[in-house]
Design an enzyme around this catalytic site. Structure first.
Site, PDB file in Angstrom:
ATOM      1  NE  ARG A 242      -4.195  -1.495  -0.118  1.00 58.95           N
ATOM      2  CZ  ARG A 242      -4.230  -2.459  -1.023  1.00 58.95           C
ATOM      3  NH1 ARG A 242      -3.188  -2.627  -1.834  1.00 58.95           N
ATOM      4  NH2 ARG A 242      -5.279  -3.246  -1.136  1.00 58.95           N
ATOM      5  CD  GLU A 271      -2.766   3.411  -5.783  1.00 62.61           C
ATOM      6  OE1 GLU A 271      -3.479   2.644  -6.456  1.00 62.61           O
ATOM      7  OE2 GLU A 271      -1.645   3.100  -5.351  1.00 62.61           O
ATOM      8  CG  HIS A 289      -2.536  -0.505  -7.678  1.00 65.53           C
ATOM      9  ND1 HIS A 289      -3.084   0.187  -6.635  1.00 65.53           N
ATOM     10  CD2 HIS A 289      -2.512  -1.801  -7.287  1.00 65.53           C
ATOM     11  CE1 HIS A 289      -3.382  -0.640  -5.648  1.00 65.53           C
ATOM     12  NE2 HIS A 289      -3.043  -1.868  -6.024  1.00 65.53           N
TER      13      HIS A 289
END
Length: 323
Positions: A242, A271, A289
């Site tokens: 994370r 993000e 991601h």
């Protein structure tokens, strides 16, 4: 009897969306656009189930909306720090997730970033695309060895263990890890893995540090300036966990000043916004991601959500209940 009403916040693989349409009175996000807090509140008021993803924020003020109809958040993802779990529990709102099906795809991305950072892959790609490569030279873009190096894993769950197997059996890497309690012997014996007594100890001995801990307040900025200063100047930091686990500003300073050799990031604080400081650095590899981004994995994640919804509406035990 009418079908339960289900709201899906983002676009899912087509095969899973087709099953949702067959089973439920479903509203899909056909445009795949990010939704607002007001839209989430409206969904909670008008649907029996809402299916968010890790990019959707469900804080207390959203969950506590008046006249709520929703009884379950079928989360599309393993992590759930984007959902205020305490608020959900207080409201009697069930939350489920999708563990176990994205282990190898995420571990693959962690290894990809490790190799990219070690061998300056992103930098080399940019050089070739910019037509600045002048040809082979014995001292051009020298980088770091991976085979035989020490990989330190902060967190040692399924994904970390999968990465450790790829690194140890595939690249002969030495494995050290930190978790509060020792891992099972059969795991550590297979990997010849050594548990460090603290994160600080791990940071001082690892050539590559890979983060595999959950997000949230307990781990926010776990990797900060003090922690980065413990790492070897030749070390690399990999984050597929994370974004808020790492203090972005501190990492940028460490990379800029060559306090560490490099970093590979798949997740970011806030993000999809990425700190501008990362964009000017050659010694950081950046991915959007992609940890679970294979068709097979994302489909399996959707199937997990379907299983949790089916169990909930049948009044059965949920296979992946969080609260």
């Amino acid at each position: 009897m009418s079908k339960p009403k289900v709201f899906v916040t983002r676009k899912w693989p087509a095969s899973v969306e087709a099953k949702l349409k067959a089973l439920y009175d479903v509203t899909l996000n056909e445009d795949d656009r990010p939704l607002s807090a007001d839209e989430f509140k409206s969904a909670l008021q008008n649907y029996d189930a809402v299916c968010p993803t890790v990019c959707d924020s469900f804080p207390a003020d959203v969950i506590n909306v008046d006249n709520k109809r929703c009884k379950i958040l079928g989360n599309f993802g393993v992590g759930y720090n984007h959902i205020d779990i305490n608020a959900a529990k207080a409201q009697g709102l069930v939350v489920s997730n999708t563990p176990g099906v994205l282990t190898h795809s995420t571990a693959d991305i962690a290894m990809t970033l490790l190799l990219m950072s070690a061998r300056r892959g992103a930098e080399g790609d940019r050089l070739v695309r910019a037509k600045q490569w002048q040809g082979w030279c014995p001292t051009h873009m020298l980088s770091s060895d991976v085979t035989g190096a020490t990989l330190g894993l902060i967190g040692f769950g399924r994904i970390a263990q999968a990465m450790a197997r790829k690194a140890h059996h595939g690249f002969g890497m030495k494995i050290v890890y930190f978790k509060p309690s020792p891992a099972d012997e059969y795991v550590t014996d297979d990997l010849n893995a050594t548990r460090c007594e603290s994160i600080e100890e791990l940071l001082q001995i690892a050539d590559y540090v890979s983060l595999h801990c959950p997000g949230g307040e307990a781990t926010r900025h776990l990797i900060n300036a003090d922690m980065l200063n413990l790492m070897k100047p030749s070390a690399h930091l990999i984050n597929t966990a994370r974004g808020d686990v790492v203090d972005s500003a501190a990492l940028i300073e460490a990379l800029k000043n060559k306090r560490i050799a490099g970093a590979g990031l798949d997740v970011y604080e806030g993000e999809p916004n990425v700190h501008e400081g990362f964009l000017t650095l050659d010694n950081v590899s950046l991915l959007p991601h992609l940890g679970s981004a294979t068709l097979g994995t994302r489909t399996a994640m959707g199937e997990k959500v379907l299983a949790n919804l089916a169990a909930f509406f049948a009044g059965d035990h949920l296979p992946d209940r969080v609260v």
